[in-house]
Write a protein that holds these residues in place. Structure first.
Motif, mmCIF file in Angstrom:
data_model
loop_
_atom_site.group_PDB
_atom_site.id
_atom_site.type_symbol
_atom_site.label_atom_id
_atom_site.label_comp_id
_atom_site.label_asym_id
_atom_site.label_seq_id
_atom_site.Cartn_x
_atom_site.Cartn_y
_atom_site.Cartn_z
ATOM 1 N N LYS A 41 3.530 -9.494 -4.214
ATOM 2 C CA LYS A 41 2.909 -10.377 -3.214
ATOM 3 C C LYS A 41 2.816 -9.709 -1.844
ATOM 4 N N LEU A 42 3.604 -8.643 -1.636
ATOM 5 C CA LEU A 42 3.560 -7.889 -0.377
ATOM 6 C C LEU A 42 3.143 -6.438 -0.612
ATOM 7 N N ALA A 43 2.482 -6.199 -1.714
ATOM 8 C CA ALA A 43 2.041 -4.847 -2.072
ATOM 9 C C ALA A 43 0.884 -4.396 -1.172
ATOM 10 N N PRO A 44 0.695 -3.095 -1.038
ATOM 11 C CA PRO A 44 -0.429 -2.586 -0.241
ATOM 12 C C PRO A 44 -1.780 -3.165 -0.670
ATOM 13 N N SER A 45 -1.959 -3.416 -1.951
ATOM 14 C CA SER A 45 -3.238 -3.970 -2.419
ATOM 15 C C SER A 45 -3.508 -5.355 -1.835
ATOM 16 N N VAL A 46 -2.461 -6.137 -1.614
ATOM 17 C CA VAL A 46 -2.621 -7.466 -1.010
ATOM 18 C C VAL A 46 -3.076 -7.329 0.437
ATOM 19 N N PHE A 47 -2.439 -6.421 1.166
ATOM 20 C CA PHE A 47 -2.830 -6.196 2.563
ATOM 21 C C PHE A 47 -4.250 -5.641 2.649
ATOM 22 N N ALA A 48 -4.596 -4.782 1.724
ATOM 23 C CA ALA A 48 -5.955 -4.239 1.699
ATOM 24 C C ALA A 48 -6.972 -5.354 1.533
ATOM 25 N N GLN A 49 -6.678 -6.287 0.675
ATOM 26 C CA GLN A 49 -7.598 -7.407 0.453
ATOM 27 C C GLN A 49 -7.625 -8.346 1.657
ATOM 28 N N LEU A 50 -6.463 -8.692 2.188
ATOM 29 C CA LEU A 50 -6.395 -9.619 3.322
ATOM 30 C C LEU A 50 -7.065 -9.086 4.578
ATOM 31 N N TYR A 51 -6.964 -7.774 4.792
ATOM 32 C CA TYR A 51 -7.442 -7.185 6.036
ATOM 33 C C TYR A 51 -8.638 -6.258 5.848
ATOM 34 N N SER A 52 -9.293 -6.355 4.712
ATOM 35 C CA SER A 52 -10.498 -5.566 4.427
ATOM 36 C C SER A 52 -10.271 -4.069 4.667
ATOM 37 N N ALA A 53 -9.194 -3.578 4.116
ATOM 38 C CA ALA A 53 -8.851 -2.158 4.272
ATOM 39 C C ALA A 53 -8.930 -1.463 2.920
ATOM 40 N N ASP A 54 -9.135 -0.179 2.948
ATOM 41 C CA ASP A 54 -9.115 0.625 1.735
ATOM 42 C C ASP A 54 -7.666 0.718 1.258
ATOM 43 N N PRO A 55 -7.365 0.285 0.021
ATOM 44 C CA PRO A 55 -5.977 0.315 -0.465
ATOM 45 C C PRO A 55 -5.335 1.698 -0.403
ATOM 46 N N ALA A 56 -6.123 2.729 -0.501
ATOM 47 C CA ALA A 56 -5.581 4.090 -0.442
ATOM 48 C C ALA A 56 -5.050 4.434 0.951
ATOM 49 N N HIS A 57 -5.444 3.645 1.960
ATOM 50 C CA HIS A 57 -5.017 3.916 3.332
ATOM 51 C C HIS A 57 -3.983 2.929 3.853
ATOM 52 N N VAL A 58 -3.502 2.036 3.008
ATOM 53 C CA VAL A 58 -2.457 1.092 3.424
ATOM 54 C C VAL A 58 -1.102 1.737 3.139
ATOM 55 N N HIS A 59 -0.268 1.830 4.174
ATOM 56 C CA HIS A 59 1.036 2.473 4.054
ATOM 57 C C HIS A 59 2.134 1.415 4.044
ATOM 58 N N HIS A 60 3.084 1.580 3.168
ATOM 59 C CA HIS A 60 4.138 0.607 2.899
ATOM 60 C C HIS A 60 5.473 1.321 3.104
ATOM 61 N N TYR A 61 6.262 0.894 4.110
ATOM 62 C CA TYR A 61 7.532 1.553 4.420
ATOM 63 C C TYR A 61 8.676 0.551 4.314
ATOM 64 N N LEU A 62 9.711 0.915 3.612
ATOM 65 C CA LEU A 62 10.907 0.095 3.525
ATOM 66 C C LEU A 62 11.974 0.669 4.453
#
Length: 102
Positions: A41-62
């Protein structure tokens, strides 16, 4: 059904330069971080969809020592551009608050 605002003590978004936005999710406990930080539910693909971003460019840091999930994605429009609607990106996190995590 837990939402992001139920399991976090603070959620913020901000500029990460003129072409990027960063969202910081401060979980309210180690248990919440462990349970939800890596959820789909918090994966980069979700953010890509919500914010119209390319999933390959969404960075996820823990950041486990601080119970923080940091996500950065490219802005749709450059900061201060003609079509910019949130100059400092401070309102970008609002659409996440009611995101269902379970």
């Amino acid at each position: 059904m837990a939402t992001l605002k139920d399991v976090s003590r603070h959620v913020r978004s901000k500029n990460a330069g003129p072409f990027w936005v960063t969202v910081d999710i401060f979980f309210d406990s180690k248990e919440s971080f462990t349970r939800y930080a890596k959820t789909e539910k918090l994966a980069p693909s979700v953010f890509a969809q919500l914010y119209s971003a390319d999933p390959a460019h969404v960075h996820h840091y823990l950041v486990p020592d601080l119970n923080i999930l940091k996500i950065s994605y490219p802005r749709t429009w450059p900061q201060g551009g003609e079509l910019e609607r949130d100059m400092h990106a401070g309102n970008q996190c609002k659409r996440l608050l009611n995101l269902e995590l379970d």
